[in-house]
Design a protein around this motif. Structure first.
Motif, PDB file in Angstrom:
ATOM      1  N   ALA A 115       0.874  -1.174   0.000  1.00  0.00           N
ATOM      2  CA  ALA A 115       0.000   0.000   0.000  1.00  0.00           C
ATOM      3  C   ALA A 115       0.907   1.219   0.000  1.00  0.00           C
ATOM      4  N   VAL A 116       0.433   2.305  -0.586  1.00  0.00           N
ATOM      5  CA  VAL A 116       1.242   3.520  -0.627  1.00  0.00           C
ATOM      6  C   VAL A 116       0.350   4.737  -0.443  1.00  0.00           C
ATOM      7  N   ALA A 117       0.879   5.722   0.290  1.00  0.00           N
ATOM      8  CA  ALA A 117       0.232   7.025   0.443  1.00  0.00           C
ATOM      9  C   ALA A 117       1.198   8.067  -0.094  1.00  0.00           C
ATOM     10  N   VAL A 118       0.706   8.926  -0.958  1.00  0.00           N
ATOM     11  CA  VAL A 118       1.538   9.931  -1.610  1.00  0.00           C
ATOM     12  C   VAL A 118       1.073  11.317  -1.182  1.00  0.00           C
ATOM     13  N   THR A 119       2.039  12.183  -0.834  1.00  0.00           N
ATOM     14  CA  THR A 119       1.728  13.561  -0.463  1.00  0.00           C
ATOM     15  C   THR A 119       2.692  14.510  -1.141  1.00  0.00           C
ATOM     16  N   GLY A 120       2.297  15.771  -1.197  1.00  0.00           N
ATOM     17  CA  GLY A 120       3.158  16.821  -1.726  1.00  0.00           C
ATOM     18  C   GLY A 120       3.389  16.692  -3.214  1.00  0.00           C
ATOM     19  N   GLY A 121       4.342  17.427  -3.656  1.00  0.00           N
ATOM     20  CA  GLY A 121       4.691  17.357  -5.063  1.00  0.00           C
ATOM     21  C   GLY A 121       5.371  18.621  -5.540  1.00  0.00           C
ATOM     22  N   VAL A 122       6.560  18.448  -6.080  1.00  0.00           N
ATOM     23  CA  VAL A 122       7.304  19.552  -6.684  1.00  0.00           C
ATOM     24  C   VAL A 122       7.522  19.178  -8.146  1.00  0.00           C
ATOM     25  N   PRO A 123       6.865  19.873  -9.074  1.00  0.00           N
ATOM     26  CA  PRO A 123       7.003  19.513 -10.483  1.00  0.00           C
ATOM     27  C   PRO A 123       8.433  19.711 -10.989  1.00  0.00           C
ATOM     28  N   LEU A 124       8.881  18.776 -11.803  1.00  0.00           N
ATOM     29  CA  LEU A 124      10.147  18.936 -12.505  1.00  0.00           C
ATOM     30  C   LEU A 124       9.832  19.573 -13.850  1.00  0.00           C
ATOM     31  N   PRO A 125      10.676  20.473 -14.329  1.00  0.00           N
ATOM     32  CA  PRO A 125      10.355  21.167 -15.581  1.00  0.00           C
ATOM     33  C   PRO A 125      10.412  20.239 -16.791  1.00  0.00           C
ATOM     34  N   GLY A 126       9.519  20.465 -17.732  1.00  0.00           N
ATOM     35  CA  GLY A 126       9.548  19.772 -19.008  1.00  0.00           C
ATOM     36  C   GLY A 126       9.146  18.310 -18.953  1.00  0.00           C
ATOM     37  N   GLU A 127       9.380  17.646 -20.083  1.00  0.00           N
ATOM     38  CA  GLU A 127       9.116  16.217 -20.189  1.00  0.00           C
ATOM     39  C   GLU A 127      10.452  15.495 -20.140  1.00  0.00           C
ATOM     40  N   TRP A 128      10.490  14.400 -19.411  1.00  0.00           N
ATOM     41  CA  TRP A 128      11.706  13.607 -19.246  1.00  0.00           C
ATOM     42  C   TRP A 128      11.522  12.283 -19.967  1.00  0.00           C
ATOM     43  N   SER A 129      12.606  11.802 -20.580  1.00  0.00           N
ATOM     44  CA  SER A 129      12.519  10.496 -21.231  1.00  0.00           C
ATOM     45  C   SER A 129      13.832   9.748 -21.055  1.00  0.00           C
ATOM     46  N   THR A 130      13.709   8.455 -21.104  1.00  0.00           N
ATOM     47  CA  THR A 130      14.879   7.582 -21.032  1.00  0.00           C
ATOM     48  C   THR A 130      14.606   6.385 -21.920  1.00  0.00           C
ATOM     49  N   SER A 131      15.655   5.775 -22.374  1.00  0.00           N
ATOM     50  CA  SER A 131      15.506   4.568 -23.172  1.00  0.00           C
ATOM     51  C   SER A 131      16.626   3.614 -22.793  1.00  0.00           C
ATOM     52  N   GLY A 132      16.434   2.384 -23.128  1.00  0.00           N
ATOM     53  CA  GLY A 132      17.436   1.380 -22.798  1.00  0.00           C
ATOM     54  C   GLY A 132      16.896  -0.009 -23.040  1.00  0.00           C
ATOM     55  N   TRP A 133      17.274  -0.921 -22.160  1.00  0.00           N
ATOM     56  CA  TRP A 133      16.971  -2.335 -22.333  1.00  0.00           C
ATOM     57  C   TRP A 133      16.389  -2.940 -21.077  1.00  0.00           C
ATOM     58  N   THR A 134      15.549  -3.951 -21.260  1.00  0.00           N
ATOM     59  CA  THR A 134      15.180  -4.840 -20.174  1.00  0.00           C
ATOM     60  C   THR A 134      15.924  -6.150 -20.408  1.00  0.00           C
ATOM     61  N   ALA A 135      16.277  -6.811 -19.325  1.00  0.00           N
ATOM     62  CA  ALA A 135      16.988  -8.094 -19.390  1.00  0.00           C
ATOM     63  C   ALA A 135      16.265  -9.049 -18.447  1.00  0.00           C
ATOM     64  N   GLN A 136      15.670 -10.104 -19.003  1.00  0.00           N
ATOM     65  CA  GLN A 136      14.804 -10.997 -18.238  1.00  0.00           C
ATOM     66  C   GLN A 136      15.127 -12.465 -18.467  1.00  0.00           C
ATOM     67  N   ARG A 137      14.837 -13.287 -17.452  1.00  0.00           N
ATOM     68  CA  ARG A 137      14.821 -14.742 -17.582  1.00  0.00           C
ATOM     69  C   ARG A 137      13.508 -15.225 -16.982  1.00  0.00           C
ATOM     70  N   LEU A 138      12.808 -16.047 -17.752  1.00  0.00           N
ATOM     71  CA  LEU A 138      11.563 -16.635 -17.271  1.00  0.00           C
ATOM     72  C   LEU A 138      11.429 -18.016 -17.900  1.00  0.00           C
ATOM     73  N   ASP A 139      11.196 -19.005 -17.080  1.00  0.00           N
ATOM     74  CA  ASP A 139      11.015 -20.383 -17.551  1.00  0.00           C
ATOM     75  C   ASP A 139      12.179 -20.834 -18.434  1.00  0.00           C
ATOM     76  N   GLY A 140      13.415 -20.484 -18.030  1.00  0.00           N
ATOM     77  CA  GLY A 140      14.612 -20.907 -18.758  1.00  0.00           C
ATOM     78  C   GLY A 140      14.868 -20.161 -20.049  1.00  0.00           C
ATOM     79  N   ARG A 141      14.107 -19.112 -20.314  1.00  0.00           N
ATOM     80  CA  ARG A 141      14.227 -18.339 -21.555  1.00  0.00           C
ATOM     81  C   ARG A 141      14.739 -16.950 -21.237  1.00  0.00           C
ATOM     82  N   ASP A 142      15.836 -16.533 -21.884  1.00  0.00           N
ATOM     83  CA  ASP A 142      16.390 -15.189 -21.716  1.00  0.00           C
ATOM     84  C   ASP A 142      15.856 -14.283 -22.820  1.00  0.00           C
ATOM     85  N   VAL A 143      15.362 -13.099 -22.420  1.00  0.00           N
ATOM     86  CA  VAL A 143      14.823 -12.138 -23.389  1.00  0.00           C
ATOM     87  C   VAL A 143      15.350 -10.755 -23.036  1.00  0.00           C
TER      88      VAL A 143
END
Length: 179
Positions: free
Chosen positions: A101-129
């Motif tokens: 459970a989470v309770a959120v309060t306050g808030g200070v906006p960061l200017p503009g739109e932020w973006s990031t890109s990259g990779w996910t690295a996963q293993r599930l049921d013996g399969r790497d993706v």
């Protein structure tokens, strides 16, 4: 809503890491991000999810990996598992959740739109993706008070205070796109 925690490395699940990947640590601690996301109309699917991500070193680059994730949509569960090896499980969210459970309060906006890109690295049921991903949105710093039941699946986070927390607006997350 996303919060970043510092957690002793030995407490962080690692079965989701593909061959050769390892948690990024500092002084024996890993960094664990916990997020609650509501995908609203306009998304491919409309559902809610609670996820845990960890930064990892994989194939000479930083990636993120998802050791734990819950969704309230069967279609999301199946798609995440089949397409990206993300170990989605079904859950119900709201009052009385045995996961978090989470309770959120306050808030200070960061200017503009932020973006990031990259990779996910996963293993599930013996399969790497490994999958390219991109995340963008408008963010604000917030205070988040999380509650993780001691006997629950995120019990290793019980009593921990986030290093930083953000709330997002107009968030977009895409998988399979060039970063």
């Amino acid at each position: 809503m996303i919060s970043l925690f510092r957690v002793p490395q030995e407490l962080v699940p690692q079965a989701h890491l593909p061959e050769g990947a390892r948690l990024i640590t500092l002084a024996g601690n890993a960094f664990v991000a916990v997020a609650f996301v509501s995908y609203e109309p306009g998304s491919e699917l409309t559902y809610e999810e609670l996820l845990v991500t960890t930064p990892v070193w994989d194939r000479g680059r930083v990636a993120v990996s998802v050791p734990q994730i819950w969704v309230d949509s069967e279609a999301s569960k199946q798609g995440g598992r089949e397409l990206w090896a993300i170990p989605k499980q079904l859950a119900r969210f709201g009052e009385g959740s045995s996961i978090a459970a989470v309770a959120v309060t306050g808030g200070v906006p960061l200017p503009g739109e932020w973006s990031t890109s990259g990779w996910t690295a996963q293993r599930l049921d013996g399969r790497d993706v490994r999958t390219r991903m991109r995340l963008s949105g408008r963010y604000r710093l917030v205070r988040a008070a999380w509650m993780f039941p001691v006997g629950g699946p995120l019990g290793y986070l019980t009593g921990r205070t986030p290093l930083v927390s953000f709330a997002a607006r107009d968030m977009r997350l895409t998988f399979g796109q060039a970063p």
